[in-house]
Design an enzyme around this catalytic site. Structure first.
Site, short mmCIF file in Angstrom:
data_model
loop_
_atom_site.label_atom_id
_atom_site.label_comp_id
_atom_site.label_asym_id
_atom_site.label_seq_id
_atom_site.Cartn_x
_atom_site.Cartn_y
_atom_site.Cartn_z
N GLU A 123 -20.16 -4.03 34.76
CA GLU A 123 -19.50 -3.88 33.47
C GLU A 123 -18.06 -3.42 33.66
O GLU A 123 -17.75 -2.71 34.62
CB GLU A 123 -20.24 -2.82 32.63
CG GLU A 123 -21.04 -3.38 31.47
CD GLU A 123 -20.20 -4.03 30.38
OE1 GLU A 123 -19.12 -4.61 30.65
OE2 GLU A 123 -20.64 -3.98 29.22
N ASP A 124 -17.18 -3.83 32.75
CA ASP A 124 -15.80 -3.36 32.80
C ASP A 124 -15.72 -1.91 32.33
O ASP A 124 -15.07 -1.09 32.95
CB ASP A 124 -14.88 -4.26 31.95
CG ASP A 124 -15.42 -4.51 30.54
OD1 ASP A 124 -16.57 -4.12 30.23
OD2 ASP A 124 -14.70 -5.14 29.74
N ASP B 211 -18.74 2.52 26.98
CA ASP B 211 -18.17 3.33 25.90
C ASP B 211 -19.33 4.09 25.25
O ASP B 211 -19.80 5.09 25.77
CB ASP B 211 -17.46 2.35 24.95
CG ASP B 211 -16.63 3.04 23.88
OD1 ASP B 211 -17.21 3.78 23.06
OD2 ASP B 211 -15.41 2.83 23.82
N PHE C 129 -8.69 3.95 23.37
CA PHE C 129 -8.82 2.50 23.54
C PHE C 129 -7.90 2.01 24.67
O PHE C 129 -6.72 2.32 24.72
CB PHE C 129 -8.50 1.78 22.24
CG PHE C 129 -8.85 0.33 22.29
CD1 PHE C 129 -10.16 -0.09 22.18
CD2 PHE C 129 -7.86 -0.63 22.50
CE1 PHE C 129 -10.50 -1.42 22.27
CE2 PHE C 129 -8.19 -1.97 22.59
CZ PHE C 129 -9.51 -2.37 22.47
N ARG D 297 -5.87 -9.09 28.76
CA ARG D 297 -6.81 -9.14 29.89
C ARG D 297 -6.09 -9.39 31.20
O ARG D 297 -6.56 -8.99 32.26
CB ARG D 297 -7.85 -10.26 29.69
CG ARG D 297 -8.78 -10.05 28.51
CD ARG D 297 -9.95 -11.03 28.60
NE ARG D 297 -10.68 -11.17 27.35
CZ ARG D 297 -11.65 -10.36 26.94
NH1 ARG D 297 -11.99 -9.33 27.67
NH2 ARG D 297 -12.27 -10.57 25.79
P1 IMP Z 1 -20.26 0.04 24.16
O1 IMP Z 1 -21.37 -0.89 23.78
O2 IMP Z 1 -19.81 0.91 23.01
O3 IMP Z 1 -20.56 0.87 25.41
O4 IMP Z 1 -18.99 -0.85 24.46
C1 IMP Z 1 -18.92 -1.59 25.61
C2 IMP Z 1 -18.15 -2.87 25.46
O5 IMP Z 1 -17.12 -2.75 24.48
C3 IMP Z 1 -17.47 -3.17 26.77
O6 IMP Z 1 -18.22 -4.11 27.47
C4 IMP Z 1 -16.12 -3.67 26.36
O7 IMP Z 1 -16.14 -5.07 26.32
C5 IMP Z 1 -15.87 -3.12 24.99
N1 IMP Z 1 -15.00 -1.93 25.04
C6 IMP Z 1 -15.38 -0.63 25.02
N2 IMP Z 1 -14.34 0.20 25.09
C7 IMP Z 1 -13.24 -0.60 25.19
C8 IMP Z 1 -11.82 -0.33 25.31
O8 IMP Z 1 -11.34 0.82 25.37
N3 IMP Z 1 -11.02 -1.41 25.39
C9 IMP Z 1 -11.49 -2.70 25.34
N4 IMP Z 1 -12.79 -3.00 25.23
C10 IMP Z 1 -13.66 -1.95 25.16
MG MG Z 2 -17.63 -5.84 28.30
#
Ligand code: IMP
Ligand code: MG
Length: 181
Positions: free
Chosen positions: A102-103, A106, A155, A168
């Site tokens: 995963e990148d 969050d 963010f 990106r």
């Molecule tokens: P989560 O489901 O809330 O953990 O969010 C995860 C996904 O949201 C990641 O795979 C990212 O693609 C996107 N994401 C979360 N935080 C960021 C951010 O700060 N910048 C850009 N994309 C984010």
């Molecule tokens: Mg992602």
């Protein structure tokens, strides 16, 4: 401090590419050690993880394969709370050592959904590697096995991460100027 503008938002430099590279080398070192003598199937979660996956894979010395799946839960710069379907799994997962790439983690919703889908396919083992982790935003209990860099709850764009699909391609990572969520 270097600043950039993407559409309506201003971002400032947060992590230099040299530091990203160092974190990835450390993650690869740990994975190479932990899986010595084993075979690994990496699963890259598109779109955001493509650059991370590419750079990490080049440092992996194990016998391995990589596959790409897609699942998006993000709209603009706020988690929408809705997780979509997982698409693109063509490989046999049963009995294999799987590492999800995963990148960024969050809230943890995306990684939890992806993980539970893969667990139901009975892999021999399943671990998670994320380049970035926001501990203050994380709301799940799932252990994240490999973390590159912990970040505050703001963010980010660059190195695969996007704002409305843009940014990106940036080789460094930038943080949104306002909006300390
Ligand atoms: P989560 O489901 O809330 O953990 O969010 C995860 C996904 O949201 C990641 O795979 C990212 O693609 C996107 N994401 C979360 N935080 C960021 C951010 O700060 N910048 C850009 N994309 C984010
Ligand atoms: Mg992602």
């Amino acid at each position: 401090m270097k600043k950039i503008v993407i559409q309506d938002k201003e971002f400032k430099l947060s992590i230099l590419s040299a530091n990203i590279k160092r974190s990835i080398e450390r993650m690869a070192f740990d994975i190479n050690q932990d899986y010595e003598g084993k075979e690994v199937l990496f699963i890259c979660i598109l779109n955001g993880s493509f650059i991370f996956a590419s750079d990490l894979l080049k440092k992996i010395k194990l016998s391995c394969q990589i596959s790409f799946v897609k699942l998006s839960s993000y709209f603009e710069n706020e988690s929408t709370g809705t997780v979509k379907e997982l698409i693109g799994i063509n490989e046999e997962i049963t009995g294999r050592n799987v590492i999800i790439l995963e990148d960024i983690v969050d809230s943890g919703m995306t990684i939890e959904t992806v993980t539970s889908k893969f667990k139901s396919m009975n892999p021999a083992s399943l671990r998670i590697a994320t380049l970035l982790f926001k501990p203050q935003a994380y709301r799940k209990n799932l252990v994240i096995d490999y973390v590159g860099i912990e970040m505050p709850n703001s963010f980010l764009v660059g190195y695969g991460l996007d704002y409305n699909g843009y940014g990106r391609n940036l080789e460094d990572i930038y943080v949104l100027e306002e909006n300390e969520k």
